[in-house]
Design a protein around this motif. Structure first.
Motif, short mmCIF file in Angstrom:
data_model
loop_
_atom_site.label_atom_id
_atom_site.label_comp_id
_atom_site.label_asym_id
_atom_site.label_seq_id
_atom_site.Cartn_x
_atom_site.Cartn_y
_atom_site.Cartn_z
N ARG A 31 0.81 -1.22 0.00
CA ARG A 31 0.00 0.00 0.00
C ARG A 31 0.84 1.27 0.00
NH1 ARG A 31 -2.48 0.89 4.31
NH2 ARG A 31 -1.76 -0.82 5.65
N HIS A 32 2.11 1.15 0.41
CA HIS A 32 3.00 2.32 0.44
C HIS A 32 4.33 1.95 -0.21
CE1 HIS A 32 0.23 4.27 3.30
NE2 HIS A 32 0.13 3.07 3.86
N PRO A 33 4.33 1.74 -1.51
CA PRO A 33 5.53 1.24 -2.19
C PRO A 33 6.74 2.17 -2.10
CG PRO A 33 3.87 1.97 -3.77
CD PRO A 33 3.20 1.94 -2.44
N GLY A 34 6.52 3.43 -1.80
CA GLY A 34 7.65 4.36 -1.70
C GLY A 34 8.29 4.41 -0.33
N ASP A 35 7.67 3.76 0.64
CA ASP A 35 8.20 3.81 2.01
C ASP A 35 9.36 2.84 2.20
OD1 ASP A 35 6.26 5.63 2.56
OD2 ASP A 35 5.21 4.44 4.08
N HIS A 36 10.28 3.23 3.08
CA HIS A 36 11.41 2.37 3.43
C HIS A 36 11.16 1.81 4.83
CE1 HIS A 36 13.01 5.01 0.29
NE2 HIS A 36 13.87 4.03 0.01
N ILE A 37 10.64 0.59 4.88
CA ILE A 37 10.32 -0.05 6.16
C ILE A 37 11.61 -0.54 6.81
CG2 ILE A 37 9.02 -1.86 7.31
CD1 ILE A 37 7.13 -1.90 4.89
N TYR A 38 11.90 -0.01 8.00
CA TYR A 38 13.13 -0.45 8.67
C TYR A 38 12.88 -1.35 9.87
CZ TYR A 38 12.45 3.14 12.33
OH TYR A 38 11.96 3.89 13.36
N ALA A 61 7.50 0.50 11.36
CA ALA A 61 8.24 1.76 11.28
C ALA A 61 8.87 1.95 9.92
CB ALA A 61 9.32 1.79 12.35
N THR A 62 8.79 3.19 9.41
CA THR A 62 9.44 3.54 8.15
C THR A 62 10.32 4.77 8.38
OG1 THR A 62 7.74 5.09 7.39
CG2 THR A 62 7.39 2.75 6.90
N GLU A 63 11.32 4.92 7.55
CA GLU A 63 12.19 6.09 7.66
C GLU A 63 11.39 7.37 7.46
OE1 GLU A 63 15.08 6.00 8.73
OE2 GLU A 63 15.85 3.97 8.38
N GLU A 64 10.42 7.34 6.54
CA GLU A 64 9.61 8.52 6.27
C GLU A 64 8.77 8.90 7.49
OE1 GLU A 64 10.94 6.62 2.66
OE2 GLU A 64 9.82 5.80 4.36
N ASP A 65 8.20 7.88 8.15
CA ASP A 65 7.39 8.14 9.34
C ASP A 65 8.26 8.68 10.47
OD1 ASP A 65 5.02 8.05 10.96
OD2 ASP A 65 5.83 6.26 11.93
#
Length: 389
Positions: A31-38, A61-65
């Motif tokens: 749903r959020h293909p641009g997010d970087h899930i760390y 958690a994602t870097e963007e969040d």
């Protein structure tokens, strides 16, 4: 005799937790293909010994969040990176999750408290096991980068090392790795040296890698060596109350222990909490007579704490404790009518009562006929709690 425990398919539970974690991360990535899930974390674990077992929350958690929540917070990115309660993506338990928690609870409460603790520990470890396994499969699928980690984060962070490799702990939770190394060093020492080292940690002005609470927990298991350290350190410690509790928790009542506690209790220039904890320790060690011998020289709040101590939940912290006995309390109340009224508040419901053993049930039943309401009430409630366990 404990009831026969119900069977539970632990392997099916393990599989459900793993599926729940991996599917949630896959869904977020889709749903959020641009997010970087760390990272992903199970957190908010909750259980009540002998009762409730709740399913934890799951956060992603994602870097963007992380950038977004840091911008609105007074905390730094490092502070929030592994604080799942602050992450924006929070997944509440599903109906299936809650159904599994109910199954675990039914299994856990079917035996005694020891059985419950064992079942709950197995439940917690299942989340750490799933977290460790999920990382590899998600990275292999390309859903996350190889730096992604998943963790089970209980309040004490005891599950974190079980979720990760040693290298991952060092990289993401260096303070936890320091604690593990220091604990390993201290617990490898001979008992007398170990007690001395733990004593230093308890009294340290600046907190170190090992917390004072963990040091106390380990110290009381060392018996006479712990008592010797407590007797030696208590007179010069800024936290005499803490050492008084350590002595009570060891259950050791030799002459040196009683003398050290009596000195603190009688110290008119010491703080009331220090004196109260010392008096309470004397009572928990079966020496309420030492407190009562001081009469009016002991402040009233100190006396009340001592009288209540053998009947509170602090009693249950001890490695060994004296058997339940209302006689000393009854004798004290019989000589002081005002004290009987005061103790109703000191031992009010909700203040934290001890958990009685099967061997103490008859004592509690006999106390239901006591002339004092505070004793009858305490006995009634601990008996009700014993039946509910």
């Amino acid at each position: 005799m404990p009831a026969k425990t119900s069977a539970l398919d632990w392997k099916a539970l393990d599989a459900h937790i793993l599926d729940r974690l991996t599917e949630s991360v896959r869904d977020h990535a889709a749903r959020h293909p641009g997010d970087h899930i760390y990272g992903a974390a199970f957190h908010v674990f909750y259980g009540e010994t002998g009762g409730v077992v709740a399913w934890p929350a799951l956060a992603i958690a994602t870097e963007e969040d992380l950038v977004a929540i840091t911008a609105e917070s007074r905390f730094s990115p490092d502070d929030l990176r592994w604080s799942p309660a602050d992450w924006s993506v929070q997944l509440d338990p599903s109906e299936q999750d809650d159904a599994w928690a109910a199954k675990v609870e039914t299994h856990a409460v079917a035996g005694d408290d020891a059985h419950w603790e064992k079942a709950y520990d197995r439940f917690l470890r299942a989340f750490a096991k799933a977290a460790k396994k999920a990382r590899g499969s998600l990275a292999a699928e390309g859903v996350v980068e190889k730096t992604f980690i998943a963790v089970a984060m209980d309040e004490a962070w005891e599950l974190v090392p079980l979720s990760l490799t040693p290298a991952q702990v060092r990289a993401h939770f260096p303070e936890l790795d320091e604690e593990t190394q220091e604990l390993a060093r201290v617990t490898a020492l001979p008992p007398r040296e170990q007690a001395a080292a733990l004593g230093e940690i308890v009294d340290a002005f600046v907190p170190g890698a090992v917390s004072g609470e963990d040091a106390v927990r380990l110290l009381v298991q060392l018996g006479p060596d712990a008592a010797a350290v407590a007797v030696e350190r208590m007179p010069r410690s800024r936290d005499r109350w803490r050492w008084a509790k350590v002595l009570a928790d060891t259950g050791i009542a030799d002459d040196s222990v009683i003398e050290a506690l009596t000195t603190v209790m009688k110290g008119k220039k010491l703080s009331e909490p220090d004196r109260a904890w010392a008096a309470a320790a004397l009572a928990r060690l079966g020496r309420l007579d030492v407190v009562l011998a001081e009469g009016a020289r002991v402040p009233r709040p100190v006396l009340r704490r001592a009288l209540a101590a053998p009947f509170t939940s602090f009693r249950d912290h001890a490695v060994t404790h004296i058997p339940l006995d209302y006689t000393p309390l009854e004798e004290a109340l019989a000589t002081d009518a005002a004290l009987a009224e005061e103790m109703l508040a000191e031992l009010a419901p909700g203040s934290g009562y001890c958990a009685i053993t099967p061997a103490e049930v008859d004592t509690a039943r006999a106390a239901l006929a006591s002339p004092f309401e505070v004793i009858r009430r305490h006995a009634r409630i601990v008996l009700e709690d014993a039946r509910a366990r």
